[in-house]
Scaffold this motif. Structure first.
Motif: not given
Lengths: 182, 1122
Positions: B638-639, B641-643, B645-646, B649-650, B678-680, B683-685
């Protein structure tokens, strides 16, 4: 030295202010009788009408769920509901406050959403999270059907620097999908 | 098992209920507020400081200057590089450097005192860019042994540069620039400090990733012993490296608390966060790569210039890391590097996710694509041919226990469909990829390879883990609980994790260099294993069996049917507690040779992006990202994948929009509004794939993940843009100005000529602009601004006035020229703080009857009240005849702003010029003696290219552009009850300036029904979703037969953000009337306004963007029915 500051002491940080009152013949704000509620509790403070809702919540009412990320309406971390509508509380004068709901008052309503945030990796540091959740609660109150694009647009004023937003969108999606399946 | 499972963050409930306490959420009894007076100058000598008036402000407890503090320097990289004191001593070296500290009872008193401090500076010549700092007669910023403004130099050779025996080598060379990016953590940096006078100890609650680093550095600079400084636990809102070493505010708050004898809270404002915290280092890299015709990489030669800013901090180490990265990404034969770290009078660089490796990877991975083109080899194949494999040792001495880069590349090919997507290139769409390597924690400080952990089993069966690092969003707290739970056989929710307390949690250097999971995983596992052994021993004794026969599960120790709770065992034993001391046998960083196996393992990634490039405007849209990682075994998907993606986007932010912009060394864009992160909707998939198998170095097979997700992204984007439209951008960020300029250069388009010599009305402006760089700017800036009428912004809250009628509101406005009408507040409140709306009182008109209306008018038009919100107007049934209103509004700002902002407020908002807004003493703020900073400064995006005179700002309202095209009228009420109507053209007297008499206010807008017969469309170029327009247009055309297939009978074309006010492009209209909209006709018409352009030196591209957006707008308008 063992005393830890886990509980805010509102009295300690109250800004001592003397109101620069407008001349008495001018129409004043905060006419007597205006009821202000924060999370269902009627609130009395000696806040000036021109103070910002965010400051009053955080500094006078010890309601620290709404965060001060920028103080200029650019980040969304201070989002609260005002009469049911999401607002950036750093841009609202206290005189306009009526019924205010913050994340603290939305814990129950946001239960499924909060769990979905946790499952989807929708937060890391958590600082923007109360604002994201309040915004999302308002969105879920308004709409049952939203595309991912519409979710992204609606959440576009709430900056998250950690997650890249995917988890936030997925979490809101999940709540909508669960609702649709019922 | 918890390790490897999708578990929730253990603190998810406190995080999602608002209970998590960040630093600014904490208060101690008697806490003072604090503020910092910072240098306004990039380089100056402090002549005198007079604190008399400041100290006299009621409520002020202490004011401190450098003379009140020990004469010490932050140790950072060791004494050789230590050059910064807590407060500026004698000389300030960057704008924003702390000079005086103030603590007072309230924030207002702090601000009042800061304004009353009198400082005299003698301004010194400054060098605010590397070019200035390296010029022959540059001012000396520090005394450096290596040469003027050279803070460090690294000359390195790895492997063999000899190419004897290799035939027909191909060489590609280029220059790559990675600008300054900032972390922009959501929680502003903050410290709550409490000095205990009797115990002589300083307690700090602070935004940090590394409590022990902070403790050590604060103790040193404040002249305390290590045990006199104690860091306490707090929630921390983001780090990304920014907070991995000391960050100044800790010692500032500490010094104040020591002096005042009371707790002190210092929280940076968002502008301070942008302008003064240490940012990513700006790298300029000249790189050359040699390869065989078959595609085997032979060597790389790098020359680097790195902008240090005004102080060293981690600069030398960042440069070192960049070099090591070039010497480790590919198995080339040799690498040479010659790198200098250059002092400049700007706020210093520091640690940031990617740490030099990001900048190096951008250069190298851009160049590998250029080489692939040269060799006519697919970029993925070229990289596959040159992959490091498990067991390799890189030129920089990194021993790759596992290296599954080939598997990552294979995932890009097979799972993302690289070959298919690649074939579609050159059509405006393109794909690009880049690879990256990163360490799992670097041994760059003594004890960086060591971590301790405490594991305590309580009598209630609960487990407490104490670990000395901090979790600013890395997920480390949960990882720690996962490892402990599995070793001890307890459910995850029975594990509590305490961190950050330098008194109670044992030693670890913190969460930086992607070391968190590795160090904590091992240290906690060791301690938990020992605690488990003691539990087994105690249970074995109780059951009379051997310890190895005991199972630990579900919080119990079991042998067959015999069971006992571990809490009971703990109670029997008195206490079960274990401390580990984990040490990993890596090499210390070698600052001489650069060769060392400085990390236990190394992660790899291959990242691919698909982009669409708009040739008309240069805008790049990222459609899709695929990120494949070899990070060993993933501990918490979970973390993880979030890491990723974040991080991706950064990385997209760095690639496409994020850039700190300076003028005279001062930051110009110190706000989220002007910083393109980037705002929501931007941000791409992101598809995340983990290919790695376990790495034997562990723990549980894990390698690092924190930094690598952003490392390949900037080059992947640049490569994709090249693939899409054939232009290579080598300077980040890839903004539309660069893309459009490159596209025009590639087409061989001649520079536009504006023939000002034929236009006498522009001669005076042209003359003044010519004189600016010849000394006029200097004169106005240095001398003229002394006469500026400064307004630093309001401190006290405004009085609130709630009139009952419009007439009453107008009367209030007439009575008090300093009052302002409050609509949504989205501009007025910030503008008041910024000192561009000096308002004593707000006249709140929002609840006045009728001002919120959106109603159909008798002629079929729409009547809009001043206080209708933007989103209310967009969704109003009465406005359906004008879909262009909705279409315009959907591009304005972000959803919450649209819901709060009013129509009149949108029209009336102040100009957004970033010099004006961020406090520069410009012509509009300071008066006629002051310069317009846009003439010589960065005017690329938000300044006029038509009609500007002394001020180059534009009217920021997009709605005004559209309302003008719809022939709308604005209703205005005056104090005497008089009402009048004006057109949009009559509304504005200048950029964001209204032609209203005292006592007048806007009450509504009328859009005539006749305009509904026209077909209208709005379009704009913006840097992020919600940004102000860089160039905008609204076209409103009446067609024969009413549909876009027919001839144009009548036209309104209004340009926005290109001129000081919404600008009717009569030339374009004339070129359209009587014509059918063909592509050729549109292109010709779109050019018809450019003869009137008179751009600045740096914003000429906006003329092209303006043409492009008109073409795009008219084309989609024409396509509507054809």
């Amino acid at each position: 030295m063992r005393e830890t500051p886990d509980t805010p002491h509102p009295s300690a940080s109250v800004t001592q202010k003397t109101a620069a009152a407008p001349p008495s013949d001018r129409p004043r704000a905060s006419r007597p009788g205006r009821v202000r509620q924060v999370n269902g509790v009627t609130t009395r403070t000696d806040a000036e009408p021109g103070e910002r809702l965010l400051d009053v919540l955080r500094e006078r009412l010890a309601t620290t769920g709404p965060k001060r990320g920028c103080g200029r309406g650019e980040c969304g971390a201070c989002t609260v509901l005002l009469a049911g509508e999401p607002v950036l509380s750093c841009l609202v004068p206290w005189s306009r406050a009526t019924e205010v709901e913050t994340i603290e008052g939305l814990v129950e309503e946001s239960g499924k959403l909060r769990a979905a945030f946790a499952d989807a990796g929708a937060f890391q540091c958590g600082f923007c999270t109360p604002g994201q959740l309040v915004r999302a609660v308002a969105l879920l109150r308004r709409s049952d059907q939203l595309t991912d694009d519409e979710i992204r647009q609606a959440m576009g004023g709430n900056i998250c620097r950690c997650t890249g937003y995917a988890g936030i969108v997925r979490a809101i999606r999940r709540v909508l999908d669960e609702r649709a399946a019922r | 098992m918890n390790v490897g499972a999708r578990v929730r963050n253990i603190d998810w409930e406190s995080t999602t209920t608002g209970r998590a306490r960040f630093v600014d959420d904490r208060t101690l009894p008697g806490t003072l507020q604090a503020g910092v007076l910072r240098s306004p100058h990039a380089h100056a000598r402090i002549v005198s400081v007079d604190l008399t008036a400041a100290r006299a402000v009621a409520g002020v407890a202490v004011c401190l200057t450098a003379d009140d503090l020990p004469d010490t320097r932050y140790p950072h990289m060791g004494p050789r590089f230590a050059d910064r004191s807590v407060l500026a001593r004698d000389v300030v070296r960057f704008a924003g450097e702390p000079v005086v500290l103030v603590a007072a009872e309230t924030g207002e008193q702090v601000h009042e005192a800061l304004r009353r401090i009198e400082i005299r500076y003698k301004i010194l010549r400054s060098a605010t860019t590397m070019a200035e700092a390296l010029a022959p007669r540059a001012p000396r910023i520090h005394h450096r042994e290596l040469g003027r403004n050279i803070a460090a130099r690294f000359r390195r050779t790895f492997g063999a540069m000899d190419t004897a025996g290799a035939e027909d080598l191909i060489r590609v060379a280029g220059r790559y620039r990675f600008g300054r990016q900032t972390h922009a953590c959501m929680e502003p940096s903050a410290t709550l400090a409490r000095w205990h006078d009797r115990e002589r100890r300083l307690e700090l609650w602070t935004t940090t990733q590394s409590p022990y680093f902070v403790r050590d550095e604060v103790a040193h600079v404040l002249g305390l012993d290590l045990d006199q400084v104690v860091i306490r636990e707090s929630a921390v809102g983001g780090g990304f490296g920014a907070r991995s070493k000391v960050c100044e505010h800790e010692a500032l708050a500490g010094a104040l608390s020591m002096a005042a004898g009371r707790p002190v809270r210092l929280v940076l404002g968002r502008d301070e966060e942008f302008a003064t915290t240490k940012c990513r280092h700006d790298f300029e890299i000249d790189l050359a790569t040699t390869a065989t015709p078959e595609g085997d990489l032979i060597n790389h030669e790098a020359v680097m210039r790195v902008d240090n800013g005004a102080y060293n901090h981690s600069g030398p180490s960042v440069v070192d890391a960049a070099i090591a990265d070039i010497a480790s990404l590919y198995p080339s034969r040799g690498v040479t590097a010659d790198a200098i770290l250059v002092d400049t009078n700007k706020h210093p660089g520091g640690q940031f996710r990617g740490y030099g490796g990001l900048q190096a990877t951008f250069a190298l991975e851009s160049q590998i694509d250029e080489l692939a083109t040269e060799l006519a080899i697919d970029p993925l194949d070229l990289r596959l041919r040159n992959c490091h494999r498990s067991g390799d040792t890189t030129l920089a001495g990194w021993r790759l226990t596992t290296a599954q880069l080939a598997e990552c590349l294979d995932a890009v090919r097979t799972r993302w469909g690289w070959d298919d997507k690649r074939r579609k290139g050159g059509t405006g769409r393109g794909v690009g990829l880049a690879v990256a390597v990163h360490q799992t924690g670097i041994r760059s400080y003594p004890d960086a390879n060591r971590a301790e952990a405490d594991v305590i089993v309580g009598a209630d069966g609960g487990v407490t883990v104490r670990f000395g690092s901090a979790d600013p969003g890395t997920g480390q707290r949960t990882v720690i609980a996962q490892f402990a739970a599995d070793e001890l056989g307890v459910p995850l929710d029975r594990v509590a994790v305490e961190m950050m307390d330098s008194e109670r949690t044992p030693f670890d250097l913190g969460s930086w260099s992607s070391r968190g999971t590795f160090m904590a995983g091992h240290a906690v596992t060791e301690a938990a294993r020992e605690a488990a052994a003691r539990l087994r021993a105690a249970a074995a004794e109780k059951f009379g069996v051997a310890p190895e026969e005991i199972d630990l599960a579900d919080g119990e120790a079991a042998h067959g049917a015999d069971r006992v709770g571990i809490g009971e065992l703990a109670a029997l034993s008195g206490e079960i507690a274990a401390r580990s001391n984990f040490v990993v046998g890596t090499d210390m960083v070698n600052r001489e040779t650069g060769i060392a196996n400085l990390s236990p393992s190394y992660s790899f990634a291959a990242q691919a992006v698909e982009v669409e490039v708009d040739r008309a405007t240069g805008q790049v849209t990222v459609l899709d990202v695929f990120s494949a990682h070899d990070s060993g075994r993933v501990i918490n998907p979970v973390n993880a994948e979030s890491q990723v993606t974040g991080g991706v986007v950064m990385g997209l932010g760095a690639a496409l929009g994020e850039e700190l912009i300076y003028e005279h060394g001062r930051l110009v864009n110190a706000s989220y509004l002007n910083y393109g992160l980037p705002r929501s909707p931007d941000a791409p998939e992101v598809e995340v794939v983990f290919v790695g198998e376990g790495d034997a170095m562990g723990p549980a097979g894990a390698k690092s993940l924190g930094e690598i997700p952003m490392m390949g992204i900037p080059a992947a984007v640049a490569n994709a843009v090249e693939h899409a439209v054939g232009v290579r951008i080598t300077e980040l960020p890839v903004t539309p100005d660069k893309v459009l300029a490159a596209l025009r250069a590639r087409q061989g388009a001649a520079p536009r000529r504006h023939h000002v010599w034929r236009r006498p009305e522009r001669w005076w402006v042209a003359l003044v602009r010519t004189a600016y760089p010849l000394g006029l700017h200097w004169l106005l800036h240095r001398v003229g601004t002394r006469f500026s009428r400064r307004n630093p912004g309001a401190i006290r809250p405004p009085a609130m006035i709630e009139p009952a009628t419009v007439e009453e509101a107008a009367g209030e406005l007439a009575r008090d020229p300093d009052a302002a009408v409050l609509g949504g507040g989205t501009d007025l409140l910030p503008a008041r703080d910024q000192g561009v709306a000096g308002t004593s009182a707000f006249i709140d008109i929002r609840s006045l009857t009728g001002l919120g209306r959106v109603a159909r008018s008798s002629d079929g038009g729409v009547s809009i009240g001043a206080c209708a919100t933007l989103s209310g107007l967009a969704s109003a049934p009465a406005a359906r005849a004008f879909p262009v209103l909705r279409q315009t509004i959907e591009t304005i700002a972000t959803a919450p702003i649209r819901e709060m902002a009013t129509v009149a407020g949108n029209l009336a908002q102040e100009k957004r010029c970033w010099f004006y807004r961020s406090g520069f003493d410009c012509y509009k703020r300071g008066g006629a003696s002051c310069p317009c900073y846009a003439v010589e400064g960065d005017s690329r995006f938000y300044h006029a290219v038509v009609d500007a005179h002394r001020c180059q700002a534009v009217t920021p309202s997009d709605l005004a552009t559209t309302l003008a095209a719809l022939d709308s009228t604005i209703e205005i009420a005056g104090a005497s009850g008089a009402r009048r109507k004006v057109s949009i053209a009559g509304l504005y007297s200048g950029p964001g300036e209204l032609a209203l008499a005292p006592g007048e206010l806007i009450t509504g807008v009328e859009v005539p029904g006749a305009s509904a017969r026209r077909v209208s469309r709005f379009d704009k170029v913006q840097l992020w979703h919600g940004d102000f327009a860089v160039a905008a247009v609204c076209a409103s055309l009446l067609f024969e037969n009413g549909e876009p297939g027919g001839r144009v009978l009548n036209a309104r074309v209004v340009l926005g953000s290109l001129a000081p006010v919404p600008w009717r492009a009569y030339g374009v209209e004339k070129a359209l009337v009587g014509e059918v909209l063909t592509a050729e006709r549109i292109e010709r018409a779109a050019e018809a306004w450019t003869a009137e352009a008179h751009p600045l030196r740096r914003n000429a591209w906006k003329v092209d963007a303006g043409v492009g957006v008109v073409i795009r707008c008219l084309t989609s308008l024409a396509a509507r029915n054809s």
